[in-house]
Design an enzyme around this catalytic site. Sequence first.
Site, PDB file in Angstrom:
ATOM      1  N   ASP A 137     -12.263  -8.940   4.681  1.00  0.00           N
ATOM      2  CA  ASP A 137     -13.595  -8.894   4.060  1.00  0.00           C
ATOM      3  C   ASP A 137     -14.197 -10.290   4.009  1.00  0.00           C
ATOM      4  O   ASP A 137     -15.394 -10.482   4.248  1.00  0.00           O
ATOM      5  CB  ASP A 137     -13.518  -8.338   2.625  1.00  0.00           C
ATOM      6  CG  ASP A 137     -13.788  -6.837   2.578  1.00  0.00           C
ATOM      7  OD1 ASP A 137     -13.532  -6.157   3.595  1.00  0.00           O
ATOM      8  OD2 ASP A 137     -14.251  -6.343   1.525  1.00  0.00           O
TER       9      ASP A 137
ATOM     10  N   ASP B 108      -6.335  -6.944   4.004  1.00  0.00           N
ATOM     11  CA  ASP B 108      -7.484  -6.263   3.409  1.00  0.00           C
ATOM     12  C   ASP B 108      -8.457  -7.302   2.841  1.00  0.00           C
ATOM     13  O   ASP B 108      -9.662  -7.253   3.083  1.00  0.00           O
ATOM     14  CB  ASP B 108      -7.000  -5.321   2.295  1.00  0.00           C
ATOM     15  CG  ASP B 108      -8.149  -4.615   1.597  1.00  0.00           C
ATOM     16  OD1 ASP B 108      -9.049  -4.115   2.315  1.00  0.00           O
ATOM     17  OD2 ASP B 108      -8.155  -4.568   0.357  1.00  0.00           O
TER      18      ASP B 108
ATOM     19  N   LYS C 239       2.988 -15.506   1.692  1.00  0.00           N
ATOM     20  CA  LYS C 239       3.121 -16.194   0.411  1.00  0.00           C
ATOM     21  C   LYS C 239       4.615 -16.444   0.237  1.00  0.00           C
ATOM     22  O   LYS C 239       5.251 -16.046  -0.758  1.00  0.00           O
ATOM     23  CB  LYS C 239       2.517 -15.326  -0.710  1.00  0.00           C
ATOM     24  CG  LYS C 239       2.427 -15.999  -2.059  1.00  0.00           C
ATOM     25  CD  LYS C 239       1.351 -17.065  -2.144  1.00  0.00           C
ATOM     26  CE  LYS C 239       1.427 -17.799  -3.480  1.00  0.00           C
ATOM     27  NZ  LYS C 239       0.506 -18.954  -3.567  1.00  0.00           N
TER      28      LYS C 239
ATOM     29  N   ASP D   2      -3.294 -18.190  -0.151  1.00  0.00           N
ATOM     30  CA  ASP D   2      -4.334 -18.865  -0.951  1.00  0.00           C
ATOM     31  C   ASP D   2      -5.017 -19.950  -0.130  1.00  0.00           C
ATOM     32  O   ASP D   2      -6.240 -20.082  -0.139  1.00  0.00           O
ATOM     33  CB  ASP D   2      -3.751 -19.413  -2.266  1.00  0.00           C
ATOM     34  CG  ASP D   2      -2.460 -20.202  -2.091  1.00  0.00           C
ATOM     35  OD1 ASP D   2      -1.902 -20.217  -0.968  1.00  0.00           O
ATOM     36  OD2 ASP D   2      -2.007 -20.813  -3.080  1.00  0.00           O
TER      37      ASP D   2
ATOM     38  N   TYR E 109       0.824  -1.212   0.000  1.00  0.00           N
ATOM     39  CA  TYR E 109       0.000   0.000   0.000  1.00  0.00           C
ATOM     40  C   TYR E 109       0.862   1.268   0.000  1.00  0.00           C
ATOM     41  O   TYR E 109       0.427   2.318  -0.455  1.00  0.00           O
ATOM     42  CB  TYR E 109      -0.901   0.035   1.243  1.00  0.00           C
ATOM     43  CG  TYR E 109      -2.247  -0.614   1.073  1.00  0.00           C
ATOM     44  CD1 TYR E 109      -2.363  -1.915   0.601  1.00  0.00           C
ATOM     45  CD2 TYR E 109      -3.413   0.072   1.407  1.00  0.00           C
ATOM     46  CE1 TYR E 109      -3.597  -2.517   0.470  1.00  0.00           C
ATOM     47  CE2 TYR E 109      -4.651  -0.526   1.278  1.00  0.00           C
ATOM     48  CZ  TYR E 109      -4.739  -1.810   0.812  1.00  0.00           C
ATOM     49  OH  TYR E 109      -5.970  -2.397   0.681  1.00  0.00           O
TER      50      TYR E 109
HETATM   51  C1  IPM Z   1     -10.344  -1.129   4.184  1.00  0.00           C
HETATM   52  C2  IPM Z   1     -10.631  -0.484   2.861  1.00  0.00           C
HETATM   53  C3  IPM Z   1      -9.490   0.448   2.508  1.00  0.00           C
HETATM   54  C4  IPM Z   1      -8.236  -0.395   2.387  1.00  0.00           C
HETATM   55  C5  IPM Z   1      -9.704   1.304   1.240  1.00  0.00           C
HETATM   56  C6  IPM Z   1     -10.988   2.091   1.315  1.00  0.00           C
HETATM   57  C7  IPM Z   1      -8.538   2.196   0.977  1.00  0.00           C
HETATM   58  O1  IPM Z   1     -10.855  -1.443   1.890  1.00  0.00           O
HETATM   59  O2  IPM Z   1     -10.222  -0.395   5.187  1.00  0.00           O
HETATM   60  O3  IPM Z   1     -10.262  -2.356   4.234  1.00  0.00           O
HETATM   61  O4  IPM Z   1      -7.979  -0.995   1.355  1.00  0.00           O
HETATM   62  O5  IPM Z   1      -7.496  -0.468   3.375  1.00  0.00           O
HETATM   63 MG    MG Z   2     -10.904  -3.448   2.635  1.00  0.00          MG
END
Ligand code: IPM
Ligand code: MG
Length: 363
Positions: free
Chosen positions: A253, A249, A192, A225, A141
Amino acid sequence: MSKQILVLAGDGIGPEIVAAAEKVLETVNNAFKLDLQWEHGLLGGVAIDQYGEPYPEATSEQAKKADAILLGAVGGPKWDQIERSIRPERGLLKIRSELNLFANLRPAILYPQLADASSLKPEVVAGLDILIVRELTGGIYFGQPRGIRELENGEKQGYNTDVYAESEIKRIAKVAFDLAGLRGGKVCSVDKANVLEVTELWKQTVSQEQQENYPNIQLSHMYVDNAAMQLVRAPKQFDVIVTGNLFGDILSDEAAMLTGSIGMLPSASLDEHGKGMYEPCHGSAPDIAGKDIANPLATILSVAMMLRYTFREETAAKAIEDAVGQVLDQGLRTADILSEGMTKVGTKAMGQAVVDVLNRTLK
Ligand code: IPM
Ligand code: MG
């Protein structure tokens, strides 16, 4: 001296969910005499509209002074077409980096009342309680060089760099080990290392830290993975997962969705001294903004994390979490977690229900 919170409502549903969370904060602040004070600031699209940039100097000044930050969400289609360097998301990355909020804690907890909402079989997810510890201020990032360049043949080429120094790996590993010590005692480090040198170093450094300082923590390693697959196959094998910025990240999710609704999950981003930014895991959901239908519980639970991790007010944090449980027991549901036989409520009513429970139980 009273402690200072900066509230950044942001864009989309941000202002609605944050307003609900502020009422909860006010309630516990009074009930427990926490002596917290807060002011508001601008981050994301709202800041672009007013200042031409997503994280303006004025907000940066406020953020540096604050002990903790409560954030709604940033971004929306209105700002998607503007120049990349001043998009709302850049503001978020900048505040994380400037305040050194390197430790991102993302718990994925399945509320028993919501077991039906998961897309996995109830027996696979019942009792799920995972904590993802994501490194937040390094890796691909932020790594240099980065950009889009033109090759000699005129073709464009995009490039980014994944970098981690030993010290960065060590400090996030310590956070994961310390937190694991307070819960199941297990850490799975995700990498990885079979392909990427940067994660080979990650794996070695995490192992070394465990051997030297955390002999009582059970450490395992998993390729990313495989980890993505194991999360949907048998998620309950995990206690704490520690990983870099990009893998974290993605996996957070995935883990969030195991619980049925991303609308329930809070997060904390901490620096080395416990200062933190607290925000729901979900985004700004511009499609439902301003309609009083968004779920405020993730933001309300983020307030609980703030009380726990920055202000060390465990009793107040627990009171909020219990109140959320009770509101779910009452059958109240926002649209995202609605199931048959439950009562559908809006953002305001859901927030008020939590406040009502707190007022009743804290009397
Ligand atoms: C998160 C989001 C952010 C990230 C974006 C909005 C920049 O997806 O906080 O997980 O990728 O960190
Ligand atoms: Mg995110």
